[in-house]
Design an enzyme around this catalytic site. Structure first.
Site: not given
Lengths: 528, 336
Positions: B10, B100, B282, B284-285, B306
């Site tokens: 992305e 993050q 979430l 993703d994190q 992503h």
């Protein structure tokens, strides 16, 4: 590098009230501080005295958006923001007094706030480099109070489409200067490219040097047409050959005279310089100008004023000067015949046009040009037959062709052949006769020594072979080469050359016979 | 030096943030090329620069190419230093994205760290503080990662001015995370707003109530004080283990309250239509902390580009296998 934005505090656009709602609204100056891809390190706000409250609020808001921003202010005073003189004066003062440091900072002048007059002034200041930066423009967007922004580079050549438009226009101008002739000589083309630039941009004098007949006055005329087409001048083209100006007459012709200035001056005369007002004056053979005239001309070029003969009042004329000469003006200066200061003044843009012999690639396109010109002048289309053309060309390019008067010679030569041709076709006989004539002229009326065959052979053969062959062989070899040059293939040439003997053979191999013949002289068909 | 192609997948800012985090955690010098090549305005933005500078600060990195618009960045990390840091972020840049970025490295530090973050707390196109506090941190807690946060002030675009602090305890013994089945969920919706007329929040909630059938007692308006006006609608589905799915939508001028609500409703419906526990953001994190810790399994929605790009970046640094298996409609099992 730090980014510094200079912005006029917008009395309307930046002023959307002091309530919380202001944060939803697009405020051009502050919107520039809200972009994640554009960091503003310093904001310079230009404000008017009565906007003090708005200024303070804007500074506070700017500092709350950007934690480390430096905000400086500069007061401007104009009673009427639509008065160009006042606004320009104030912005010019700012530009002059501000301590720009382009080594360390990138400057952006924000043009979205302020009147259209202010925008024009900002543009003028940037264009004249008083403001050493780029312009930046902002606009609102439904995305939020940050809106959009765009930097504007005034160097238009950086934009592809505009650049190609400029390129096309320049090509047209260049082509015009070359009278539409597709010249191939690199030096000449380079020269014309620069002259095109100068002709479009400058009003300073231009000096064109070069031997007789290279086209100095033609070029002056083309420069005039180009400038006139581009609306760079309004007046006339006035041409005079200085070699024709002598005595009292010279002064009067150039600078005019008052009634009774000299015996025979029965009425007033304006003079050529006056006639060229707002236009272009072409003085050919400037090296022939007398001392008095040189002095007066220098004044006219430097100060745009001069005194007509017999008058005690100065008059003024604004013209661009193009001077032509085939003399070395530096030598004339050394001899004391030409003023050094005048030479220095007219020598700013000096171009030497190459002779026709130095532009052998351009002979062929110029032959075409001359034929077209003849057709236009006489309403009669004339062309060469192909043998005649290759014969004339190979002579033109050979070392026997002096082209002493350059394009003037070429023009006369084509005109003679075209006039003498029958049925609009120039044949070999016309060419042979013309070659003789040219050689006679160039030898100063002496004996003609070289035949057209000789020219062809010298062009084609290596020097060693050429020196070694008997006169007896020359005629035959020249004819063979001529036929080969005309023919599409070796077989085709063979058929023409062995047209009788091939009939008596059962299987003839004309190509092979021709190949062997040519080889004797170190020749190959494909190189002919 | 490890070369990372910023234009892969992305091609956005996540590649930069994950790479910085992993570079510090694995002590690998990196060069990121074609930064954000996939975006209209490519190169480092202000927000990304903040992440680079914060990372540089916590590990004394040698950095070049850290300027706005830069497409290439080299980052040579030094030893990670626990400590008390404060990261002021200008132009309402998202403080959550900075958090993050530096979090994984500080988890590997020897001592506890405290962060003081100021800037935007509720930004568009970035996780909000609500998401960090209610969704991300509770999930980390299941992995035995101990972070506590406290919000002092809200910060909205364009001024920011929000402020919050986080205490990060170094990793001890992590446990694998297991989030396979939803169980009972508590639905709620909260509008957090400052200096905006109350009918805006009311209309947003009315729309949520109408379309998601959330009962009136679970709708809340949180009027807050901030440096500039702001409005964020947050639809939340809280699980019995304390984790939650948090879906945000940011209000702005020119967008009606109903449209703001519709944006959140669309994502909420997708979540409700699936049986997965973990939502798109979430998921993703969580991948990075799982890969650094003891891994685990969870169910999630169909992975976005992503997420897939993020996995590529993680696997290029760490020897771990992250797999997605489709187990139902818009429901995938992730193993790490």
């Amino acid at each position: 590098m730090s980014n510094v934005v200079v912005s006029l505090l917008g009395q309307r656009l930046d002023n959307v009230g002091f309530g919380a709602k202001r944060w939803f609204r697009w405020r051009p100056t502050l919107s520039l501080l809200m972009h994640h891809d554009f960091q503003v390190d310093e904001l310079v706000l230009l404000y008017q005295e009565e906007e003090e409250a708005l200024l303070q609020k804007t500074i506070k808001d700017a500092e709350s958006i950007c934690l480390n921003i430096k905000v400086t202010t500069h007061k401007v005073t104009y009673s009427n923001p639509w008065d160009l003189e006042q606004v320009y004066g104030q912005l010019h003062n700012f530009a002059e007094s501000y301590d720009f440091n382009p080594e360390h900072n990138d400057y952006y002048f924000h043009i979205t706030t302020g009147t259209h007059i202010a925008q024009i002034c900002i543009y003028l200041l940037a264009e004249a480099n008083y403001f050493p930066g780029r312009l930046i423009q902002s606009s609102p967007s439904p995305e939020g109070p940050h809106g959009k922004y765009q930097t504007i580079n005034l160097d238009l050549s950086r934009y592809d489409q505009i650049a190609s438009r400029f390129h096309k226009e320049a090509q047209e101008s260049i082509s015009h200067l070359k009278s539409g002739i597709e010249t191939k000589n690199e030096r000449y083309n380079e020269l014309i490219r620069e002259i095109e630039n100068v002709a479009v941009r400058s009003t300073a004098p231009i000096l064109i040097t070069g031997p007789t007949g290279v086209g100095k006055s033609q070029l002056a005329k083309k420069i005039y047409e180009l400038k006139s087409h581009k609306k760079k001048l309004e007046g006339k083209l006035v041409e005079v050959n200085c070699a024709t100006l002598r005595g009292d007459n010279a002064m009067s012709t150039l600078f005019g005279h008052v009634k009774g200035a000299y015996t025979g001056a029965v009425s007033e005369r304006a003079g050529l310089l006056m006639e060229a007002n707002n236009g272009l004056l072409f003085l050919d053979e400037i090296g022939e100008l007398g001392q008095d005239e040189q002095a007066m001309l220098l004044r006219a070029v430097e100060d745009k004023v001069f005194t007509p003969f017999g008058s005690d009042k100065e008059v003024s004329s604004d013209f661009q000067l193009i001077a032509g000469t085939n003399r070395n003006l530096y030598e004339r200066v050394e001899e004391g015949a030409f003023r050094e200061d005048l030479l220095a003044r007219i020598n700013l843009w000096s171009y030497q046009l190459p002779s026709l012999r130095d532009r052998y690639e351009d002979i062929e396109p110029n032959i075409e040009f001359e034929l077209n010109r003849y057709a236009q002048n006489t309403n009669q289309k004339v062309s060469f037959n192909s043998t005649a053309k290759s014969k004339y060309l190979s002579f033109s390019l050979s070392s026997y062709a002096d082209w002493k008067a350059n394009f003037r010679d070429l023009n006369s030569s084509i005109t003679r052949m075209a006039t003498l041709s029958n049925g609009g076709r120039i044949n070999e006989a016309n060419v042979d006769k013309e070659i003789e004539r040219l050689q006679y002229d160039w030898s100063g009326g002496g004996e003609v020594q070289v035949s057209a065959s000789d020219v062809l052979l010298e062009e084609t053969l290596s020097a060693e072979v050429y020196e070694s062959i008997d006169a007896f062989e020359k005629a035959q070899l020249a004819e063979v080469i001529r036929v080969c040059k005309e023919s599409k293939s070796m077989a085709d040439a063979g058929r023409k050359l062995f047209d009788k003997s091939r009939l008596q053979k059962a299987a003839s191999n004309d190509s092979q016979r021709l190949k062997v013949y040519l080889k004797k002289y170190g020749l190959e068909f494909k190189y002919l | 030096m490890k070369i990372i192609d910023g234009s892969q997948g992305e091609g956005g800012g996540q590649i930069l943030r994950s790479s910085l985090a992993l570079s510090m955690c694995t002590q690998t010098p990196i060069r990121i090329e074609n930064i954000r090549a996939g975006r209209k305005k490519s190169g480092l933005g202000h927000q990304h620069l903040m992440c680079v500078q914060a990372s540089q600060m916590i590990c004394n990195a040698k950095v070049s190419g850290a300027e706005i618009g830069s497409q290439t960045l080299t980052f040579e990390p030094g030893e990670i230093q626990a400590g008390d840091y404060s990261f002021p972020i200008s132009t309402a840049g998202s403080s959550c994205l900075v958090f993050q970025t530096v979090l994984p490295a500080l988890l590997l530090a020897k001592r506890e760290s405290t962060l003081r973050l100021s800037g935007g707390t509720h930004n568009m196109m970035a996780p909000s503080f609500d998401f960090i506090e209610r969704s991300f941190i509770p999930a980390l807690r299941l992995m035995n990662i101990d972070i506590s946060t406290e919000l002092h002030a809200y910060g909205f675009f364009p001024v920011g001015g929000g402020e919050w602090s986080a205490t990060i305890k170094p990793l001890d013994e992590t446990t694998p995370i297991m989030l396979m089945e939803r169980g009972e969920m508590q639905h709620s919706a909260i509008v957090t707003q400052a200096k905006v007329k109350s009918h805006v929040a009311e209309r947003e909630l009315a729309q949520v109530q109408k379309k998601l059938a959330i009962s009136a007692s679970d709708l809340h308006i949180n009027e807050v004080i901030a440096a500039c006006p702001g409005n964020v609608l947050s639809v939340q589905f809280k699980h019995t283990d304390g984790t939650a799915e948090v879906i945000d939508s940011t209000g702005r001028r020119g967008l009606s309250a109903e449209r703001v609500a519709d944006i959140a409703i669309k994502d909420a419906r997708r979540y409700l239509d699936s049986t997965a526990v973990v939502g798109e953001y979430l998921c993703d994190q969580l991948l990075l902390p799982m890969a650094l810790g003891s891994g685990g399994r969870f169910t999630t929605l169909k992975p976005s580009l992503h997420t897939l790009t993020n996995i590529d970046v993680i696997q290029s640094f760490l020897d771990c296998e992250i797999t997605f298996t489709e187990i139902g409609e818009d429901c995938f099992e992730v193993r790490c």
